[in-house]
Design a protein around this motif. Structure first.
Motif, PDB file in Angstrom:
ATOM      1  N   GLY A 264       0.830  -1.197   0.000  1.00  0.00           N
ATOM      2  CA  GLY A 264       0.000   0.000   0.000  1.00  0.00           C
ATOM      3  C   GLY A 264       0.862   1.243   0.000  1.00  0.00           C
ATOM      4  O   GLY A 264       2.066   1.196   0.259  1.00  0.00           O
ATOM      5  N   GLY A 265       0.254   2.375  -0.313  1.00  0.00           N
ATOM      6  CA  GLY A 265       0.978   3.641  -0.322  1.00  0.00           C
ATOM      7  C   GLY A 265       1.892   3.840  -1.502  1.00  0.00           C
ATOM      8  O   GLY A 265       2.644   4.816  -1.551  1.00  0.00           O
ATOM      9  N   VAL A 266       1.841   2.917  -2.484  1.00  0.00           N
ATOM     10  CA  VAL A 266       2.780   2.987  -3.600  1.00  0.00           C
ATOM     11  C   VAL A 266       2.100   3.064  -4.961  1.00  0.00           C
ATOM     12  O   VAL A 266       2.766   3.274  -5.969  1.00  0.00           O
ATOM     13  CB  VAL A 266       3.738   1.770  -3.597  1.00  0.00           C
ATOM     14  N   SER A 267       0.776   2.896  -4.989  1.00  0.00           N
ATOM     15  CA  SER A 267       0.096   2.805  -6.272  1.00  0.00           C
ATOM     16  C   SER A 267      -1.350   3.273  -6.145  1.00  0.00           C
ATOM     17  O   SER A 267      -1.867   3.503  -5.049  1.00  0.00           O
ATOM     18  CB  SER A 267       0.147   1.364  -6.792  1.00  0.00           C
ATOM     19  N   HIS A 268      -2.006   3.361  -7.290  1.00  0.00           N
ATOM     20  CA  HIS A 268      -3.396   3.772  -7.392  1.00  0.00           C
ATOM     21  C   HIS A 268      -4.341   2.696  -6.879  1.00  0.00           C
ATOM     22  O   HIS A 268      -5.540   2.930  -6.713  1.00  0.00           O
ATOM     23  CB  HIS A 268      -3.702   4.069  -8.867  1.00  0.00           C
ATOM     24  N   LYS A 269      -3.822   1.488  -6.621  1.00  0.00           N
ATOM     25  CA  LYS A 269      -4.587   0.364  -6.099  1.00  0.00           C
ATOM     26  C   LYS A 269      -3.652  -0.493  -5.251  1.00  0.00           C
ATOM     27  O   LYS A 269      -2.424  -0.351  -5.345  1.00  0.00           O
ATOM     28  CB  LYS A 269      -5.185  -0.469  -7.243  1.00  0.00           C
ATOM     29  N   PRO A 270      -4.186  -1.378  -4.415  1.00  0.00           N
ATOM     30  CA  PRO A 270      -3.308  -2.307  -3.708  1.00  0.00           C
ATOM     31  C   PRO A 270      -2.426  -3.053  -4.711  1.00  0.00           C
ATOM     32  O   PRO A 270      -2.908  -3.538  -5.739  1.00  0.00           O
ATOM     33  CB  PRO A 270      -4.289  -3.249  -3.006  1.00  0.00           C
ATOM     34  N   TRP A 271      -1.130  -3.149  -4.417  1.00  0.00           N
ATOM     35  CA  TRP A 271      -0.166  -3.668  -5.390  1.00  0.00           C
ATOM     36  C   TRP A 271       0.282  -5.065  -4.992  1.00  0.00           C
ATOM     37  O   TRP A 271       0.864  -5.270  -3.933  1.00  0.00           O
ATOM     38  CB  TRP A 271       1.042  -2.740  -5.467  1.00  0.00           C
ATOM     39  N   ARG A 272       0.004  -6.015  -5.849  1.00  0.00           N
ATOM     40  CA  ARG A 272       0.379  -7.406  -5.591  1.00  0.00           C
ATOM     41  C   ARG A 272       0.913  -8.010  -6.879  1.00  0.00           C
ATOM     42  O   ARG A 272       0.326  -7.830  -7.950  1.00  0.00           O
ATOM     43  CB  ARG A 272      -0.837  -8.188  -5.096  1.00  0.00           C
TER      44      ARG A 272
END
Length: 339
Positions: A264-272
């Protein structure tokens, strides 16, 4: 705040009908985000449709397949402290309790958490261009003060980040969103619910016009033995993440049988990145392998004038959080993971 009407919906069908009839009619439950947006004139509503009277979507229920359903109207606090969540999905409980304040968690609902909008300064400032607020006007953050902004998945149209803590855990847990709309009932995999900005940063998710979130299904596997949620921020409470990491591991004699990692905190959506999780499968649970997985997750990351530090911060956070997941007791205040 603009003038608006107010009404109550007493059923899901009524809520769907009222919001499908007019896209400027907005749902309200806890109101912890939409009221702020209206106060700042970022969002306007012809009618606020109060859905708190709808029965059947404010509780937690066990499903026949071993999963559980958490209602869209269940509050964040009730979800985090529910005995089943604490026992079977402690990663979700920890993520929720890392967000906002106790007062907000007592009001905020699970459905609303999925729908909250970015906290980008320029999105809230109506006197600056923002493609998310006014498509085609430009992105002030790219050349502005962008310390909190995206390092992954951004576009030339938007570098805002999604602010939720709860949703990062839901991404790691492979949750499923349950939805009702004018066309009937459907589900969306959590990984497909939120969107990257691309050319349409004003569209945050893949809900259709008039659709209402009714619940969030958590699969049976909750990684209750090996999990960790780490949130790095400027202050220890009531602050959004610079970088957050949700990790769930299934271990067998020190070997990783399954891994889930979401940022979180790195992209426009949760990043997985499932490639990184596949890489870890059947490997030793150690710092070197977690570092290699972090490199896969962060492949293509790029920063801007004020936020390039996030790339190195994210890598260290992933490694640290995976090590913490091996021993959840290391997450107690004052405890230090073995790095």
């Amino acid at each position: 705040m603009n003038n608006f009407s107010y009404t109550k919906a007493n059923s899901i069908d009524e809520a769907v009908s009222l919001t499908h009839a007019n896209e400027d009619n907005k749902l309200i439950a806890g109101g912890t985000n939409i009221i702020d947006l209206m106060k700042y004139f970022v969002t306007e509503a012809d009618t606020l449709v109060d859905i708190n009277s709808i029965d059947g979507i404010s509780d937690l229920a066990e499903v026949d397949n071993g999963s559980i359903m958490i209602g869209a109207l269940m509050t964040n606090a009730d979800t985090a402290y529910h005995p089943i969540v604490e026992e079977r999905y402690p990663l979700l409980s920890k993520a929720i309790l890392a967000g906002a304040s106790a007062q907000i968690r007592n009001m905020a609902t699970n459905g609303g958490n999925l729908l909250q909008r970015t906290r980008c300064y320029y999105f809230y400032d109506r006197h600056t261009p923002c493609n998310k607020r006014i498509p085609g006007s430009g992105c002030s953050a790219i050349e502005g003060y962008n310390r909190i902004h995206a390092i992954l998945g951004h576009s030339e149209n938007c570098i805002a980040v999604f602010p939720s803590d709860m949703c990062i855990a839901l991404a790691a847990l492979d949750a499923v969103v349950h939805i009702s709309g004018a066309d009937g009932y459907r589900t969306i995999k959590f990984s497909d619910f939120h969107r990257l900005p691309g050319d349409t940063p004003n569209i945050d998710n893949n809900l259709k016009k008039g659709e209402v979130i009714t619940g969030i299904e958590l699969p049976e596997k909750g990684f209750s033995k090996n999990y960790s949620y780490l949130k790095l921020r400027d202050r220890s409470s009531y602050s959004f993440a610079l970088v957050s990491v949700a990790t769930g591991l299934e271990l067998e004699n020190g070997i990783i049988k399954e891994a889930r990692i979401a940022l979180g905190g790195v992209s426009h959506k949760p990043w997985r990145v499932e490639e990184a999780e596949d890489f870890l499968t059947d490997k030793d649970a150690n710092k070197e392998n977690f570092a290699a997985a972090a490199d896969i997750i962060l492949k293509g990351a790029s920063g801007f004038q004020h936020n390039s530090f996030k790339i190195d911060l994210a890598k260290k956070a992933i490694i640290r959080n995976c090590m913490m997941a091996m021993d959840p007791s290391s997450q107690r205040p004052g405890a230090k993971p073995s790095l």
